[in-house]
Enzyme design. Structure first.
Site, PDB file in Angstrom:
ATOM      1  N   ARG A 130      -2.786  -4.118  -6.791  1.00  0.00           N
ATOM      2  CA  ARG A 130      -2.550  -2.676  -6.948  1.00  0.00           C
ATOM      3  C   ARG A 130      -1.554  -2.337  -8.056  1.00  0.00           C
ATOM      4  NH1 ARG A 130      -2.438   1.184  -1.831  1.00  0.00           N
ATOM      5  NH2 ARG A 130      -2.874   2.606  -3.558  1.00  0.00           N
ATOM      6  N   HIS A 136       1.948  -0.007   6.537  1.00  0.00           N
ATOM      7  CA  HIS A 136       2.706   1.050   5.859  1.00  0.00           C
ATOM      8  C   HIS A 136       3.260   1.977   6.949  1.00  0.00           C
ATOM      9  CE1 HIS A 136       0.340   0.856   1.803  1.00  0.00           C
ATOM     10  NE2 HIS A 136       1.562   0.393   1.614  1.00  0.00           N
ATOM     11  N   CYS A 140      -2.936   8.785   3.833  1.00  0.00           N
ATOM     12  CA  CYS A 140      -2.916   7.860   2.687  1.00  0.00           C
ATOM     13  C   CYS A 140      -3.608   8.474   1.474  1.00  0.00           C
ATOM     14  CB  CYS A 140      -3.658   6.568   3.013  1.00  0.00           C
ATOM     15  SG  CYS A 140      -3.120   5.708   4.462  1.00  0.00           S
TER      16      CYS A 140
END
Ligand code: ARG
Length: 291
Positions: free
Chosen positions: A107, A185, A281
């Site tokens: 990422r 997360h 998200c």
């Protein structure tokens, strides 16, 4: 924060002050795919999502968010299939954005794309150090009164990145240790909500972190999510005033939220669950629309 006009009577005039509407950054899923495995949800789902269905689901989310907020768009870039998850671009407050330093190389290519968008939009851009990964709003959530920043650490963001955030905004930062790889997360298991509420999945945290949450939120303000709702990303919720937008949840959780005065908008986001993400998200909160 209310978007209702607030009327203030002054001796001479009647002034109407409208607080800034909520603004979110989203990225259309034209290049979305599950290309690699960097969380447990992606395992077994490589190239298993339908781009057509993803586009339909994202469009419905976009429309739902547009009814309660301004939406700004960043263009997707080739080679960055997870760019749709704009929550991970960074963390923004008062015109300053801390750009993420992704834990996984897969990422890291997104960082310059997001940085460019913020530079062009006129934000003050701060790069966070590569040596201390930080995955943006995915792991950093302000309390709704803005006085405290809750920051997750463990699977992605490292605890030693938190002092950078404390320094940038001079804000109280409370670290929460994430211990379940499915909830990698903070925004997958913890959602500060308007009215001083919090919705969370306790098993995702260690005891010390739970104690910190419980010390801040009184019992009557804690909305505990069951494992079956948690794995449907119930905590991955977008909240503006009394409206909450999230993936499909149980009737029981819906009732709990509605009985506290929230209006619930469910948007099916199954294609994004295959990459380990859902409603929250797919958006990043911005403090202002146009600079
Ligand atoms: N596939 C992405 C990743 O693993 C999903 C990111 C979800 N974003 C979030 N804010 N929880 O990084």
């Amino acid at each position: 924060m209310s978007t209702q006009p607030i009327e203030i009577t002054t001796p001479a005039i009647l002034t109407t002050i409208r607080s800034t509407p909520a603004t979110f950054l989203m990225c259309p899923p034209r290049l979305y795919d599950v290309n690699y495995v960097i969380n447990p949800w992606m395992a077994g789902n490589v190239h298993a999502s339908s781009r057509t269905r993803a586009a339909e689901q994202w469009q419905r989310l976009y429309e739902a968010v547009s009814t309660i907020a301004d939406v700004q768009l960043v263009e997707p870039e080739p080679g960055s299939p997870d760019m749709v998850f704009t929550a991970n671009a960074g963390l923004e407050r008062n015109g300053t954005v801390a750009i993420s330093s992704f834990f996984h190389p897969e990422r890291q290519g997104e960082e310059p794309h997001f940085r460019r968008w913020f530079e062009l939009a006129g934000y003050k851009v701060i790069d966070t150090p590569r040596a201390t990964p930080f995955e943006g709003e995915g792991d950093a959530l302000f309390s709704t009164d803005g006085t405290r920043l809750w920051v997750g650490y463990g699977p992605r963001t490292v605890a030693s990145s938190h002092h950078t955030l404390r320094r940038i905004w001079g804000i109280e930062v409370t670290s929460l240790h994430l211990i379940d790889p499915r909830f990698y997360h903070l925004d997958t298991c913890f959602a500060p909500l308007e009215g001083g509420y919090v919705m969370y999945f306790p098993e995702a945290f260690d005891q010390a972190s739970l104690a910190r949450i419980e010390a801040y939120y009184p019992l009557e303000k804690r909305i505990i999510v069951t494992e079956s709702d948690a794995v449907c990303f119930a905590c991955n919720a977008i909240n503006v005033d009394r409206t909450i937008i999230l993936n499909n949840i149980s009737a029981g959780l819906r009732h709990q939220l509605e009985s506290r005065g929230f209006e619930i908008i469910e948007v099916t986001l199954t294609e994004f669950l295959k990459a380990g993400g859902a409603a929250k998200c797919l958006v990043m909160k911005l403090s202002r629309s146009v600079l």
